[in-house]
Design an enzyme around this catalytic site. Structure first.
Site, mmCIF file in Angstrom:
data_model
loop_
_atom_site.group_PDB
_atom_site.id
_atom_site.type_symbol
_atom_site.label_atom_id
_atom_site.label_comp_id
_atom_site.label_asym_id
_atom_site.label_seq_id
_atom_site.Cartn_x
_atom_site.Cartn_y
_atom_site.Cartn_z
ATOM 1 N N ASP A 165 27.911 48.442 51.148
ATOM 2 C CA ASP A 165 27.966 47.493 50.024
ATOM 3 C C ASP A 165 27.192 46.244 50.426
ATOM 4 O OD1 ASP A 165 28.635 46.527 47.535
ATOM 5 O OD2 ASP A 165 30.791 46.786 47.771
ATOM 6 N N GLY A 188 35.415 12.671 47.712
ATOM 7 C CA GLY A 188 34.739 13.969 47.658
ATOM 8 C C GLY A 188 33.220 13.877 47.613
ATOM 9 N N GLU A 189 32.670 12.681 47.431
ATOM 10 C CA GLU A 189 31.205 12.556 47.413
ATOM 11 C C GLU A 189 30.628 12.895 48.776
ATOM 12 O OE1 GLU A 189 29.372 8.915 46.059
ATOM 13 O OE2 GLU A 189 30.774 8.822 44.381
ATOM 14 N N ARG A 244 36.258 47.276 36.795
ATOM 15 C CA ARG A 244 36.978 46.027 37.081
ATOM 16 C C ARG A 244 37.812 45.659 35.871
ATOM 17 N NH1 ARG A 244 36.270 43.470 41.681
ATOM 18 N NH2 ARG A 244 34.340 43.674 42.874
ATOM 19 N N LYS A 292 33.058 52.356 40.026
ATOM 20 C CA LYS A 292 34.290 51.567 39.928
ATOM 21 C C LYS A 292 34.368 50.810 38.611
ATOM 22 C CE LYS A 292 32.829 47.344 42.224
ATOM 23 N NZ LYS A 292 32.523 46.748 43.480
ATOM 24 N N GLY A 318 39.012 44.420 47.705
ATOM 25 C CA GLY A 318 39.609 45.324 46.723
ATOM 26 C C GLY A 318 38.748 46.566 46.516
ATOM 27 N N THR A 346 37.273 40.134 48.327
ATOM 28 C CA THR A 346 38.725 40.309 48.509
ATOM 29 C C THR A 346 39.058 41.655 49.144
ATOM 30 O OG1 THR A 346 38.994 41.341 46.344
ATOM 31 C CG2 THR A 346 39.173 38.935 46.438
HETATM 32 C C1 R5P Z 1 30.038 43.907 43.454
HETATM 33 O O1 R5P Z 1 29.252 44.366 42.631
HETATM 34 C C2 R5P Z 1 29.699 43.761 44.901
HETATM 35 O O2 R5P Z 1 28.662 44.599 45.279
HETATM 36 C C3 R5P Z 1 30.917 43.998 45.781
HETATM 37 O O3 R5P Z 1 31.313 45.341 45.668
HETATM 38 C C4 R5P Z 1 32.050 43.121 45.371
HETATM 39 O O4 R5P Z 1 31.626 41.795 45.243
HETATM 40 C C5 R5P Z 1 33.174 43.202 46.373
HETATM 41 O O5 R5P Z 1 34.225 42.381 45.939
HETATM 42 P P1 R5P Z 1 35.697 42.669 46.415
HETATM 43 O O6 R5P Z 1 35.677 42.823 47.897
HETATM 44 O O7 R5P Z 1 36.486 41.458 45.971
HETATM 45 O O8 R5P Z 1 36.168 43.915 45.707
#
Ligand code: R5P
Length: 330
Positions: free
Chosen positions: A232, A49-50, A208, A206, A239, A237
């Site tokens: 954004d 892995g180096e 988390r 949102k 989500g 992911t």
């Molecule tokens: C979080 O504060 C970022 O601005 C993105 O909204 C976030 O990293 C997106 O992550 P994911 O697609 O996993 O929900």
């Protein structure tokens, strides 16, 4: 009378670009736009892995730009960058700039719970310890990351390019509304609407409940019968965006689009996007995107923005002028 033998003329500055293994396609495009050859470097990983790096040409006295966006194999790619910087320093490059369009660990920029690290700061400390001279990065997750460094950090933004894509897209006259994916992204969305005459702004908040789990909690604004564009900085992911897409359709949006600078698309991202009602997801190539993973994903290149920025840094010209002053951090 001056003794001409005492005069020393400095050699011409020499721009050299090298690529790590994280995003060679982007590095090649940048070199192409600057009309220079990518420098030759041997990079390999030993069986334990180096990582090993050796410049295969003379870099002494050069103004060196190393393009690396640690993302897919984030830790190895970060380590590779540090090793490349050290090799360049030991080979007497005159100035070394890390071109990191995506800044790894950028979301760990503060302590949100007791006994957590501030990993984005640790990345800055590691870069400085490797003796890099400056950093170029794009749409940093939070402005304070710039302040983690004592060396100059030039900040670029892809938002005007993304906004122009939607500005000139034919929506048949349907009104547009940009939607900030969370409360922290309002200024980013505001920068986006500033480029699109008549575009409204709406905001989602949102929560988390766990890492990599996002739930839309509140919605402020009016998207009924409009084209909603979620703005954004990062899609990981997917989500956050899929939860947001549902909320916007529930609130009467006619069509929903998404745009973000960094398309990481890890884990279930493409499946989530594919099965959502989103029309199109527009990202850039700051990180390597396997766009074939989903036909709803479109990738615009930031190579031109990076090439112009590198050119101006090399020529000691203004970077903010490239963005008409609109590249400052929030
Ligand atoms: C979080 O504060 C970022 O601005 C993105 O909204 C976030 O990293 C997106 O992550 P994911 O697609 O996993 O929900």
């Amino acid at each position: 009378m001056a003794d001409s033998t005492c005069c020393v003329t400095s050699p011409r500055k020499r721009l050299m670009i090298f690529s790590g293994r994280s995003n060679p396609a982007l590095a090649a495009k940048i070199a192409d736009k600057l009309d220079v050859q990518l420098g030759s470097i041997e990079l390999k990983t030993f069986s334990n892995g180096e990582i090993y790096a050796r410049f295969e040409e003379n870099v002494r006295g050069s103004d060196m730009f190393i393009v690396q966006s640690p993302c897919d194999s984030i830790n190895d790619e970060l380590m590779e960058l540090l090793i490349m910087i050290q090799a360049a320093q030991l080979a007497s490059a005159k100035r070394i700039t890390a071109v990191m369009p995506y800044y790894p660990y950028s979301r760990q920029d503060k302590k949100s719970a007791a006994r957590e690290p501030i990993s984005a700061r640790l990345v800055a400390t590691l870069l400085e310890a490797s003796k890099v001279d400056r950093v170029l990065s794009m749409d940093l997750h939070q402005g304070q990351i710039q302040g983690f460094f004592e060396i100059p950090v030039d900040h670029m933004t892809a938002v005007p390019m993304l906004a122009d894509y939607f500005r000139y897209k034919d929506f048949g006259g349907t009104p547009l509304v940009a939607v900030s994916a969370d409360a922290g992204g309002v200024k980013l969305a505001k920068r986006f609407i500033n480029r699109i005459p008549g575009c409204d702004l709406a905001v989602l908040t949102k929560m988390r409940p766990d890492h990599n789990v996002a739930q839309t909690m509140h919605f402020i604004g009016d998207v009924r019968d409009k084209i909603a564009i979620i703005v954004d900085d990062i899609i990981d992911t997917a989500g956050s965006i899929t939860s947001a897409i549902e909320t916007l359709y529930d609130n009467g949006a006619k069509e929903v689009y998404v745009t973000a600078t960094h398309g990481i698309f890890s884990g279930p991202a493409f499946d989530r996007i594919g099965s959502s009602g989103v029309k199109e997801v527009v990202v850039t190539d700051t990180v390597h995107v396997e766009a074939a993973g989903c036909d709803k994903v479109k990738v615009l290149s930031v190579a031109d923005i990076l090439a112009r920025t590198i050119r101006n840094v090399f020529e000691d010209e203004s970077v903010s002028e490239i963005f008409a002053g609109d590249n400052q951090l929030f």
